[in-house]
Design a protein around this motif. Sequence first.
Motif, PDB file in Angstrom:
ATOM      1  N   MET A   1       0.858  -1.329  -0.161  1.00  0.00           N
ATOM      2  CA  MET A   1      -0.004   0.116   0.011  1.00  0.00           C
ATOM      3  C   MET A   1       0.916   1.098  -0.061  1.00  0.00           C
ATOM      4  SD  MET A   1      -2.337   1.377   2.916  1.00  0.00           S
ATOM      5  CE  MET A   1      -3.311  -0.024   3.287  1.00  0.00           C
ATOM      6  N   THR A 171       4.971   3.761   2.474  1.00  0.00           N
ATOM      7  CA  THR A 171       4.437   2.498   2.167  1.00  0.00           C
ATOM      8  C   THR A 171       4.091   1.671   3.451  1.00  0.00           C
ATOM      9  OG1 THR A 171       6.620   1.517   1.739  1.00  0.00           O
ATOM     10  CG2 THR A 171       5.755   2.420  -0.173  1.00  0.00           C
ATOM     11  N   ARG A 173       3.314  -2.675   3.854  1.00  0.00           N
ATOM     12  CA  ARG A 173       3.078  -3.907   3.320  1.00  0.00           C
ATOM     13  C   ARG A 173       3.372  -5.043   4.541  1.00  0.00           C
ATOM     14  NH1 ARG A 173       7.682  -2.171  -0.012  1.00  0.00           N
ATOM     15  NH2 ARG A 173       6.084  -1.943  -1.598  1.00  0.00           N
ATOM     16  N   ALA A 183      -2.578  -8.728   2.764  1.00  0.00           N
ATOM     17  CA  ALA A 183      -2.941  -7.934   1.370  1.00  0.00           C
ATOM     18  C   ALA A 183      -4.270  -7.404   1.331  1.00  0.00           C
ATOM     19  CB  ALA A 183      -2.478  -8.728   0.326  1.00  0.00           C
ATOM     20  N   PRO A 184      -5.326  -8.704   1.484  1.00  0.00           N
ATOM     21  CA  PRO A 184      -6.665  -7.912   1.170  1.00  0.00           C
ATOM     22  C   PRO A 184      -7.007  -7.019   2.390  1.00  0.00           C
ATOM     23  CG  PRO A 184      -6.568 -10.301   1.978  1.00  0.00           C
ATOM     24  CD  PRO A 184      -5.194  -9.970   1.671  1.00  0.00           C
ATOM     25  N   ALA A 187      -5.629  -3.621   1.679  1.00  0.00           N
ATOM     26  CA  ALA A 187      -6.352  -2.961   0.534  1.00  0.00           C
ATOM     27  C   ALA A 187      -7.644  -2.261   0.890  1.00  0.00           C
ATOM     28  CB  ALA A 187      -6.648  -3.894  -0.459  1.00  0.00           C
ATOM     29  N   ALA A 188      -8.348  -2.937   1.842  1.00  0.00           N
ATOM     30  CA  ALA A 188      -9.419  -2.587   2.441  1.00  0.00           C
ATOM     31  C   ALA A 188      -9.309  -1.395   3.509  1.00  0.00           C
ATOM     32  CB  ALA A 188     -10.127  -3.614   3.130  1.00  0.00           C
ATOM     33  N   GLY A 190      -7.197   1.147   2.995  1.00  0.00           N
ATOM     34  CA  GLY A 190      -6.351   2.102   2.327  1.00  0.00           C
ATOM     35  C   GLY A 190      -7.202   3.456   2.603  1.00  0.00           C
ATOM     36  N   SER A 191      -8.368   3.446   2.437  1.00  0.00           N
ATOM     37  CA  SER A 191      -8.994   4.838   2.596  1.00  0.00           C
ATOM     38  C   SER A 191      -9.228   5.513   4.094  1.00  0.00           C
ATOM     39  CB  SER A 191     -10.647   4.670   2.294  1.00  0.00           C
ATOM     40  OG  SER A 191     -11.334   3.811   2.990  1.00  0.00           O
TER      41      SER A 191
END
Length: 382
Positions: A1, A171, A173, A183-184, A187-188, A190-191
């Motif tokens: 991310m 970043t 990760r 990872a998922p 990603a979720a 991120g906002s």
Amino acid sequence: MRLSADAPVSWPSGPAWDAWWQHETRHLPTSTTDEQGYVDGLEDELPPGTRLRLTAGEHLRAGALYEAEMSGVTTVAAAGGIGGPDDRRLVHAQLRHLADERRVVVDLDGLDGLRSLRASSDLQHLAFDVSASTSSTAPFDVELRLDWLRVHLSAAVEQRGADAHLVVTGTMRGRGRWRPVLAPFLAAAGSFAAKGLRSSVEDAAAWLSSLEGDPTGERRPNPEQARTHRARTAAAIMSARATTVADQMAAGHWWRRRNPQHWLRALHDLPEPDWPRAEELDDWESREQDLLRLYATRHRRSDPPRWVGDELLRRHAAQQEALERSRAAAEVTTPAPAPLTDASFDLAWLVTPWSMIRRSRDLGSDAEAEAALRADLQDGPT
């Protein structure tokens, strides 16, 4: 991310940094040592049960060496010293884990005028490297390494036209076997991470900009006042846009005014407004839609369109009152800081993301921790 955020900033001058640092270290010059070398006058600056003892040299002069005595702590040792010439004293300190000799090391330049700070850790489960400076050319660089996560953030001051901006990039990760697992989730998230970073950068930029006019650092940007100012700005925008939509509805067929979806379509067709900065609780677009829908359904016959903005401010005031009550209750119930113990330095709770959530939420299993994280990412952080 990948993460990025920026905010306008007026970087403090050297004299402003010096004045702020003198204020922050104002208790040092008046501190003394007793016959046994124990430092008096810094009790409020240290954890309860911790005493600083001079073991060599003269107090606060180059060549002074100190040890921290922490009653009840047997697993770590802390020590430090002052080096450099007397007009530019440097501080070196370290926290050492006795079982494996891993340590946290801090170097500060310097006591007479803050220029830079470097810190590093190779502790089990918690490694990091930090560099920070009062120079605008390299404000800070941070890398955090847990067994399962790596986070890197760096800052720069960039000139954009006539304005300078504090720009932070980074970043986040997963590490090792945790990378595909996380990872998922990353990603979720991120906002939420983007909003949190943006809010932090803007607050930091506001604080930095305030140092030039307030070099003692006694005044800080008031987050409640800033939040209220943003709500008032958003309310004015919403009231104006609701009035425009109401005028369009009044000029059209009567049956369109009865369907809130027509109001929302008209709202959507308006030019995008310049909303104030949004935090997690300030999703202006969604709140505007909810309030306009409520106005069209229940209040359009009895209230003018500015009801939309007025209702936003009423809800904001209620929210602030709830926060004040919560803060007051916390001040009453929060116990005094406890003395450090060996448990304070036990980092086993950092081993996995689930162990961190279990500790913070007082949960009993990894499955409960994972479910709590999934719920947060679906509904918003609690």
